[in-house]
Design a protein around this motif. Structure first.
Motif, PDB file in Angstrom:
ATOM      1  N   GLU A 240      -9.470  -3.551  -1.373  1.00  0.00           N
ATOM      2  CA  GLU A 240      -8.155  -3.267  -1.584  1.00  0.00           C
ATOM      3  C   GLU A 240      -7.859  -1.776  -2.379  1.00  0.00           C
ATOM      4  O   GLU A 240      -7.249  -1.007  -1.890  1.00  0.00           O
ATOM      5  N   GLY A 241      -8.864  -1.874  -3.513  1.00  0.00           N
ATOM      6  CA  GLY A 241      -8.795  -0.626  -4.023  1.00  0.00           C
ATOM      7  C   GLY A 241      -9.461   0.648  -3.679  1.00  0.00           C
ATOM      8  O   GLY A 241      -8.869   1.584  -3.753  1.00  0.00           O
ATOM      9  N   LEU A 242     -10.617   0.251  -2.741  1.00  0.00           N
ATOM     10  CA  LEU A 242     -11.015   1.464  -2.006  1.00  0.00           C
ATOM     11  C   LEU A 242     -10.179   1.969  -1.040  1.00  0.00           C
ATOM     12  O   LEU A 242      -9.849   3.158  -0.640  1.00  0.00           O
ATOM     13  N   LEU A 243      -9.391   0.999  -0.338  1.00  0.00           N
ATOM     14  CA  LEU A 243      -8.422   1.351   0.678  1.00  0.00           C
ATOM     15  C   LEU A 243      -7.358   2.167   0.044  1.00  0.00           C
ATOM     16  O   LEU A 243      -6.868   3.388   0.630  1.00  0.00           O
ATOM     17  N   LEU A 244      -6.820   2.125  -1.144  1.00  0.00           N
ATOM     18  CA  LEU A 244      -5.899   2.865  -1.923  1.00  0.00           C
ATOM     19  C   LEU A 244      -6.487   4.134  -2.046  1.00  0.00           C
ATOM     20  O   LEU A 244      -5.867   5.146  -2.085  1.00  0.00           O
ATOM     21  N   LEU A 245      -7.673   4.172  -2.558  1.00  0.00           N
ATOM     22  CA  LEU A 245      -8.182   5.548  -2.650  1.00  0.00           C
ATOM     23  C   LEU A 245      -8.196   6.356  -1.440  1.00  0.00           C
ATOM     24  O   LEU A 245      -8.067   7.796  -1.526  1.00  0.00           O
ATOM     25  N   ILE A 246      -8.610   5.753  -0.389  1.00  0.00           N
ATOM     26  CA  ILE A 246      -8.666   6.635   0.965  1.00  0.00           C
ATOM     27  C   ILE A 246      -7.287   6.974   1.414  1.00  0.00           C
ATOM     28  O   ILE A 246      -7.024   8.440   1.501  1.00  0.00           O
ATOM     29  N   PHE A 247      -6.325   6.263   1.250  1.00  0.00           N
ATOM     30  CA  PHE A 247      -4.838   6.640   1.597  1.00  0.00           C
ATOM     31  C   PHE A 247      -4.252   7.689   0.725  1.00  0.00           C
ATOM     32  O   PHE A 247      -3.598   8.621   1.093  1.00  0.00           O
ATOM     33  N   ALA A 248      -4.873   7.465  -0.623  1.00  0.00           N
ATOM     34  CA  ALA A 248      -4.045   8.560  -1.565  1.00  0.00           C
ATOM     35  C   ALA A 248      -4.746   9.729  -1.504  1.00  0.00           C
ATOM     36  O   ALA A 248      -3.949  10.875  -1.406  1.00  0.00           O
ATOM     37  N   THR A 249      -6.015   9.797  -1.096  1.00  0.00           N
ATOM     38  CA  THR A 249      -6.868  11.165  -1.021  1.00  0.00           C
ATOM     39  C   THR A 249      -6.482  11.559   0.259  1.00  0.00           C
ATOM     40  O   THR A 249      -6.186  13.120   0.292  1.00  0.00           O
ATOM     41  N   LEU A 250      -6.076  11.211   1.436  1.00  0.00           N
ATOM     42  CA  LEU A 250      -5.567  11.642   2.592  1.00  0.00           C
ATOM     43  C   LEU A 250      -4.063  12.289   2.250  1.00  0.00           C
ATOM     44  O   LEU A 250      -3.820  13.403   2.802  1.00  0.00           O
TER      45      LEU A 250
ATOM     46  N   TYR B 197       0.857  -1.174  -0.048  1.00  0.00           N
ATOM     47  CA  TYR B 197      -0.017   0.081  -0.149  1.00  0.00           C
ATOM     48  C   TYR B 197       0.653   1.055  -0.019  1.00  0.00           C
ATOM     49  O   TYR B 197       0.376   2.427  -0.642  1.00  0.00           O
ATOM     50  N   SER B 198       1.758   1.315   0.842  1.00  0.00           N
ATOM     51  CA  SER B 198       2.811   2.380   0.745  1.00  0.00           C
ATOM     52  C   SER B 198       3.225   3.008  -0.719  1.00  0.00           C
ATOM     53  O   SER B 198       3.095   4.052  -0.863  1.00  0.00           O
ATOM     54  N   GLN B 199       3.853   1.780  -1.427  1.00  0.00           N
ATOM     55  CA  GLN B 199       4.392   2.020  -2.910  1.00  0.00           C
ATOM     56  C   GLN B 199       3.141   2.570  -3.701  1.00  0.00           C
ATOM     57  O   GLN B 199       3.545   3.556  -4.565  1.00  0.00           O
ATOM     58  N   ALA B 200       2.101   1.782  -3.800  1.00  0.00           N
ATOM     59  CA  ALA B 200       0.851   2.092  -4.552  1.00  0.00           C
ATOM     60  C   ALA B 200       0.330   3.471  -4.090  1.00  0.00           C
ATOM     61  O   ALA B 200       0.030   4.054  -5.013  1.00  0.00           O
ATOM     62  N   THR B 201       0.382   3.996  -2.891  1.00  0.00           N
ATOM     63  CA  THR B 201      -0.002   5.142  -2.265  1.00  0.00           C
ATOM     64  C   THR B 201       0.861   6.224  -2.827  1.00  0.00           C
ATOM     65  O   THR B 201       0.449   7.341  -3.313  1.00  0.00           O
ATOM     66  N   LEU B 202       2.228   6.057  -2.858  1.00  0.00           N
ATOM     67  CA  LEU B 202       3.100   7.174  -3.232  1.00  0.00           C
ATOM     68  C   LEU B 202       2.851   7.279  -4.749  1.00  0.00           C
ATOM     69  O   LEU B 202       2.849   8.371  -5.350  1.00  0.00           O
ATOM     70  N   VAL B 203       2.941   6.215  -5.705  1.00  0.00           N
ATOM     71  CA  VAL B 203       2.836   6.553  -7.085  1.00  0.00           C
ATOM     72  C   VAL B 203       1.466   7.026  -7.118  1.00  0.00           C
ATOM     73  O   VAL B 203       1.504   8.099  -8.197  1.00  0.00           O
ATOM     74  N   THR B 204       0.337   6.668  -6.799  1.00  0.00           N
ATOM     75  CA  THR B 204      -0.973   7.113  -7.058  1.00  0.00           C
ATOM     76  C   THR B 204      -0.838   8.927  -6.526  1.00  0.00           C
ATOM     77  O   THR B 204      -1.507   9.766  -7.456  1.00  0.00           O
ATOM     78  N   THR B 205      -0.688   8.929  -5.440  1.00  0.00           N
ATOM     79  CA  THR B 205      -0.397  10.551  -5.124  1.00  0.00           C
ATOM     80  C   THR B 205       0.479  11.502  -5.743  1.00  0.00           C
ATOM     81  O   THR B 205      -0.116  12.493  -6.136  1.00  0.00           O
ATOM     82  N   VAL B 206       1.555  10.861  -6.042  1.00  0.00           N
ATOM     83  CA  VAL B 206       2.703  11.854  -6.502  1.00  0.00           C
ATOM     84  C   VAL B 206       2.107  11.891  -8.043  1.00  0.00           C
ATOM     85  O   VAL B 206       2.041  13.110  -8.552  1.00  0.00           O
ATOM     86  N   ALA B 207       1.894  11.059  -8.844  1.00  0.00           N
ATOM     87  CA  ALA B 207       1.105  11.218 -10.287  1.00  0.00           C
ATOM     88  C   ALA B 207       0.141  12.187 -10.247  1.00  0.00           C
ATOM     89  O   ALA B 207       0.043  12.812 -11.147  1.00  0.00           O
ATOM     90  N   GLY B 208      -0.771  11.900  -9.322  1.00  0.00           N
ATOM     91  CA  GLY B 208      -2.067  12.528  -9.312  1.00  0.00           C
ATOM     92  C   GLY B 208      -1.676  13.982  -8.839  1.00  0.00           C
ATOM     93  O   GLY B 208      -2.339  14.944  -9.755  1.00  0.00           O
ATOM     94  N   LEU B 209      -0.794  14.455  -8.206  1.00  0.00           N
ATOM     95  CA  LEU B 209      -0.616  15.908  -8.085  1.00  0.00           C
ATOM     96  C   LEU B 209       0.223  16.570  -9.278  1.00  0.00           C
ATOM     97  O   LEU B 209       0.033  17.484  -9.558  1.00  0.00           O
ATOM     98  N   LEU B 210       1.207  15.715  -9.831  1.00  0.00           N
ATOM     99  CA  LEU B 210       1.875  16.125 -11.004  1.00  0.00           C
ATOM    100  C   LEU B 210       0.853  16.347 -11.967  1.00  0.00           C
ATOM    101  O   LEU B 210       1.082  17.096 -12.788  1.00  0.00           O
TER     102      LEU B 210
END
Length: 301
Positions: free
Chosen positions: A51-61, A12-25
């Motif tokens: 699991e996908g929903l948890l990733l959405l929550i982590f990335a949004t936060l 989740y840490s790695q998936a959240t990192l990619v999702t968040t950074v790419a989203g902000l970029l």
């Protein structure tokens, strides 16, 4: 790309990192948002809805916190959630449950059609809305001497009439590209060649072609909402045309260079090449070109 997919699937840490950074970029480089959505799609396709929903929550936060510290606005994270992540999460769940690329693509288009209807209800006259939105750009171009005032009035007036349909079709395109990348990543990691087989075999239902012709005819004759709805289905027909070309290449063992040339033509001469592919896709809905060629090829063997 395989390295990025492997990194996303480590946890989740790695998936959240990619999702968040790419989203902000994507706020600076919009096309980067496709990778952010694809990361969500990959996790959802491989691990499931929860699991996908948890990733959405982590990335949004994470995105909200970073945006609050950097921009003073935590709502950026919510915007990314609504625009980039929720749609691809939904499409990935549909693909995971139906195991049908064609069904998922058609439901994505249905979402685009609903979006057009919502825009019409919300703003009343979409052409007028787009015209007002693009007016500062028109005045800037005229002020810089790049456009004649009268010519720009006509050009931007015509663009405004097509913007709603083009906008909806572009969003459907972005979501489907993200989904295709996610599915390709999944196949590349766990089932090499699987996505290629699915894409080449994808066939839309004939009702898509019938509805497209009805909406196009309605739009051209009545100048109504049909002109805004038709581009969404037109994109699906273009996609169908691409699956035909990819399928024929596999059946006839044509050199990959032909595909490269086709995509170059699609980029350089989009209207003409896109119309040709959409026409092929429309014919294929009833003619089933790939099945006919496959039968002929097998007969020759």
């Amino acid at each position: 790309m395989k390295l990025l997919a492997n990194f996303v699937m480590r946890g989740y840490s790695q998936a959240t990192l990619v999702t968040t950074v790419a989203g902000l970029l994507s706020l600076l480089l919009p096309f980067i948002g496709i990778l952010s959505s694809a990361a969500v799609g990959l996790v959802t396709l491989r691990k499931g809805q929860r699991e996908g929903l948890l990733l959405l929550i982590f990335a949004t936060l994470a995105a909200s916190l970073i945006a609050l510290l950097a921009l003073g606005n935590a709502w950026v994270g919510v915007g990314l959630l609504v625009i980039l992540w929720v749609p691809i999460w939904g499409l990935a769940n549909i693909l995971r449950s139906t195991r049908s690329l064609a069904t998922t693509v058609q439901l994505a288009a249905l979402g685009g059609l609903v979006m057009v209807l919502v825009i019409h209800v919300a703003v009343g006259d979409p052409a007028l809305y787009w015209r007002q939105l693009m007016e500062p750009l028109r005045l800037s171009l005229v002020g810089d001497g790049l456009f004649d005032a009268d010519a720009s009035e006509v050009l931007f007036g015509q663009l405004a009439k097509w913007m709603t349909g083009a906008f909806a079709a572009a969003l459907v395109f972005q979501y489907l590209v993200s989904l295709f990348i996610a599915r390709w990543w999944q196949a590349h990691l766990y089932n090499p060649g699987g996505f290629g087989d699915e894409f080449r075999a994808m066939r839309l239902r004939p009702v898509v072609g019938i509805l497209f012709l009805v909406l196009l005819g309605w739009g051209l004759l009545a100048k109504g909402i049909g002109l805004d709805l038709a581009p969404v289905l037109g994109f699906l027909l273009l996609l169908q045309g691409l699956t035909v070309v990819h399928g024929l290449r596999g059946l006839l063992a044509v050199h990959r260079g032909w595909l490269v040339a086709l995509y170059l033509l699609l980029v350089l001469f989009m209207p003409q090449t896109g119309l040709l592919l959409a026409s092929i896709g429309l014919v294929d809905l009833w003619a089933d070109i790939r099945a006919r060629v496959a039968q002929r090829v097998s007969g020759q063997r």
